[in-house]
Design a protein around this motif. Structure first.
Motif, PDB file in Angstrom:
ATOM      1  N   ASP A   5      24.178   3.090  64.349  1.00  0.00           N
ATOM      2  CA  ASP A   5      23.884   3.767  63.091  1.00  0.00           C
ATOM      3  C   ASP A   5      24.180   5.254  63.189  1.00  0.00           C
ATOM      4  N   GLU A   6      23.858   5.847  64.333  1.00  0.00           N
ATOM      5  CA  GLU A   6      24.094   7.276  64.531  1.00  0.00           C
ATOM      6  C   GLU A   6      25.586   7.578  64.576  1.00  0.00           C
ATOM      7  N   SER A   7      26.375   6.707  65.205  1.00  0.00           N
ATOM      8  CA  SER A   7      27.815   6.948  65.290  1.00  0.00           C
ATOM      9  C   SER A   7      28.484   6.815  63.925  1.00  0.00           C
ATOM     10  N   LEU A   8      27.907   6.025  63.033  1.00  0.00           N
ATOM     11  CA  LEU A   8      28.454   5.911  61.692  1.00  0.00           C
ATOM     12  C   LEU A   8      28.150   7.139  60.844  1.00  0.00           C
ATOM     13  N   GLN A   9      27.126   7.879  61.209  1.00  0.00           N
ATOM     14  CA  GLN A   9      26.719   9.038  60.424  1.00  0.00           C
ATOM     15  C   GLN A   9      27.314  10.344  60.936  1.00  0.00           C
ATOM     16  N   THR A  10      28.014  10.304  62.043  1.00  0.00           N
ATOM     17  CA  THR A  10      28.632  11.506  62.583  1.00  0.00           C
ATOM     18  C   THR A  10      30.136  11.310  62.678  1.00  0.00           C
ATOM     19  N   CYS A  11      30.830  12.398  62.671  1.00  0.00           N
ATOM     20  CA  CYS A  11      32.286  12.373  62.775  1.00  0.00           C
ATOM     21  C   CYS A  11      32.680  13.245  63.960  1.00  0.00           C
ATOM     22  N   THR A  12      33.487  12.709  64.855  1.00  0.00           N
ATOM     23  CA  THR A  12      33.878  13.485  66.033  1.00  0.00           C
ATOM     24  C   THR A  12      35.023  14.452  65.740  1.00  0.00           C
ATOM     25  N   LEU A  13      35.762  14.217  64.669  1.00  0.00           N
ATOM     26  CA  LEU A  13      36.832  15.148  64.303  1.00  0.00           C
ATOM     27  C   LEU A  13      36.227  16.397  63.660  1.00  0.00           C
ATOM     28  N   PRO A  14      36.814  17.548  63.885  1.00  0.00           N
ATOM     29  CA  PRO A  14      36.291  18.767  63.250  1.00  0.00           C
ATOM     30  C   PRO A  14      36.585  18.734  61.747  1.00  0.00           C
ATOM     31  N   LEU A  15      35.532  18.676  60.950  1.00  0.00           N
ATOM     32  CA  LEU A  15      35.694  18.541  59.503  1.00  0.00           C
ATOM     33  C   LEU A  15      36.370  19.761  58.882  1.00  0.00           C
ATOM     34  N   CYS A  30      39.581  21.003  45.007  1.00  0.00           N
ATOM     35  CA  CYS A  30      38.305  21.113  45.705  1.00  0.00           C
ATOM     36  C   CYS A  30      37.951  19.759  46.320  1.00  0.00           C
ATOM     37  N   ILE A  31      37.180  19.822  47.397  1.00  0.00           N
ATOM     38  CA  ILE A  31      36.832  18.620  48.155  1.00  0.00           C
ATOM     39  C   ILE A  31      35.321  18.585  48.320  1.00  0.00           C
ATOM     40  N   SER A  32      34.713  17.496  47.885  1.00  0.00           N
ATOM     41  CA  SER A  32      33.269  17.371  48.068  1.00  0.00           C
ATOM     42  C   SER A  32      32.963  17.067  49.531  1.00  0.00           C
ATOM     43  N   GLN A  33      31.747  17.341  49.945  1.00  0.00           N
ATOM     44  CA  GLN A  33      31.346  17.078  51.333  1.00  0.00           C
ATOM     45  C   GLN A  33      31.425  15.590  51.643  1.00  0.00           C
ATOM     46  N   GLU A  34      31.094  14.750  50.659  1.00  0.00           N
ATOM     47  CA  GLU A  34      31.146  13.300  50.877  1.00  0.00           C
ATOM     48  C   GLU A  34      32.577  12.833  51.096  1.00  0.00           C
ATOM     49  N   ALA A  35      33.500  13.336  50.266  1.00  0.00           N
ATOM     50  CA  ALA A  35      34.911  12.962  50.415  1.00  0.00           C
ATOM     51  C   ALA A  35      35.467  13.467  51.744  1.00  0.00           C
ATOM     52  N   LEU A  36      35.074  14.666  52.119  1.00  0.00           N
ATOM     53  CA  LEU A  36      35.516  15.238  53.388  1.00  0.00           C
ATOM     54  C   LEU A  36      35.032  14.389  54.560  1.00  0.00           C
ATOM     55  N   PHE A  37      33.761  14.006  54.544  1.00  0.00           N
ATOM     56  CA  PHE A  37      33.206  13.183  55.612  1.00  0.00           C
ATOM     57  C   PHE A  37      33.899  11.823  55.664  1.00  0.00           C
ATOM     58  N   LEU A  38      34.113  11.194  54.498  1.00  0.00           N
ATOM     59  CA  LEU A  38      34.755   9.877  54.471  1.00  0.00           C
ATOM     60  C   LEU A  38      36.190   9.940  54.979  1.00  0.00           C
ATOM     61  N   ALA A  39      36.923  10.971  54.598  1.00  0.00           N
ATOM     62  CA  ALA A  39      38.298  11.118  55.083  1.00  0.00           C
ATOM     63  C   ALA A  39      38.311  11.326  56.599  1.00  0.00           C
ATOM     64  N   GLY A  40      37.397  12.142  57.098  1.00  0.00           N
ATOM     65  CA  GLY A  40      37.307  12.373  58.544  1.00  0.00           C
ATOM     66  C   GLY A  40      36.928  11.118  59.298  1.00  0.00           C
ATOM     67  N   LYS A  41      35.944  10.385  58.796  1.00  0.00           N
ATOM     68  CA  LYS A  41      35.494   9.160  59.462  1.00  0.00           C
ATOM     69  C   LYS A  41      36.576   8.086  59.416  1.00  0.00           C
ATOM     70  N   ALA A  42      37.267   7.952  58.277  1.00  0.00           N
ATOM     71  CA  ALA A  42      38.350   6.974  58.161  1.00  0.00           C
ATOM     72  C   ALA A  42      39.481   7.297  59.137  1.00  0.00           C
ATOM     73  N   THR A  43      39.796   8.576  59.271  1.00  0.00           N
ATOM     74  CA  THR A  43      40.831   8.996  60.220  1.00  0.00           C
ATOM     75  C   THR A  43      40.415   8.684  61.651  1.00  0.00           C
ATOM     76  N   GLU A  44      39.178   8.970  61.957  1.00  0.00           N
ATOM     77  CA  GLU A  44      38.648   8.676  63.294  1.00  0.00           C
ATOM     78  C   GLU A  44      38.742   7.180  63.612  1.00  0.00           C
ATOM     79  N   LEU A  45      38.337   6.329  62.676  1.00  0.00           N
ATOM     80  CA  LEU A  45      38.384   4.882  62.887  1.00  0.00           C
ATOM     81  C   LEU A  45      39.827   4.383  62.991  1.00  0.00           C
ATOM     82  N   PHE A  46      40.734   4.981  62.216  1.00  0.00           N
ATOM     83  CA  PHE A  46      42.144   4.606  62.296  1.00  0.00           C
ATOM     84  C   PHE A  46      42.712   4.938  63.673  1.00  0.00           C
ATOM     85  N   ILE A  47      42.400   6.116  64.177  1.00  0.00           N
ATOM     86  CA  ILE A  47      42.891   6.527  65.497  1.00  0.00           C
ATOM     87  C   ILE A  47      42.336   5.608  66.586  1.00  0.00           C
TER      88      ILE A  47
END
Length: 109
Positions: A5-15, A30-47
């Motif tokens: 659960d904790e790993s799903l709530q954090t992003c290792t890439l620098p936002l 403009c980019i909302s914080q939610e969109a920024l987090f989702l894009a970062g997390k999706a990129t992390e999971l893709f990598i």
């Protein structure tokens, strides 16, 4: 379970870097914080997925080489968009032979 659960709530890439890349598109104002987090997390999971698939197809199961990534990118249709970014390495001799063939074809037409 708590670790997952904790790993799903954090992003290792620098936002901040993800935001900079997203803002480089002229369509993004403009980019909302939610969109920024989702894009970062999706990129992390893709990598992670790309690295896992590459490691599974690798001959050496202990380390991942560039050629393993290039092979996966060139063999899986859904990853074709990465061919320019992760091309197969070729020798200088192969490159010059390709240039010569292209010149020969241009002269014929």
């Amino acid at each position: 379970m708590a670790d997952k659960d904790e790993s799903l709530q954090t992003c290792t890439l620098p936002l901040s870097r993800v935001k900079t890349i997203m803002k480089s598109s002229p369509d993004v104002s403009c980019i909302s914080q939610e969109a920024l987090f989702l894009a970062g997390k999706a990129t992390e999971l893709f990598i992670q997925s790309l690295a896992q698939v590459s490691l599974e197809k690798s001959t050496d199961k202990k380390s991942l080489q560039y050629r393993d990534l290039a092979e996966v990118v060139n063999s899986i249709d859904t990853l074709q968009f990465l061919q320019d970014i992760v091309p197969k390495k070729i020798t200088a001799r192969e490159f010059f032979e390709m240039l010569k063939q292209n010149e020969d074809e241009d002269e014929e037409t």
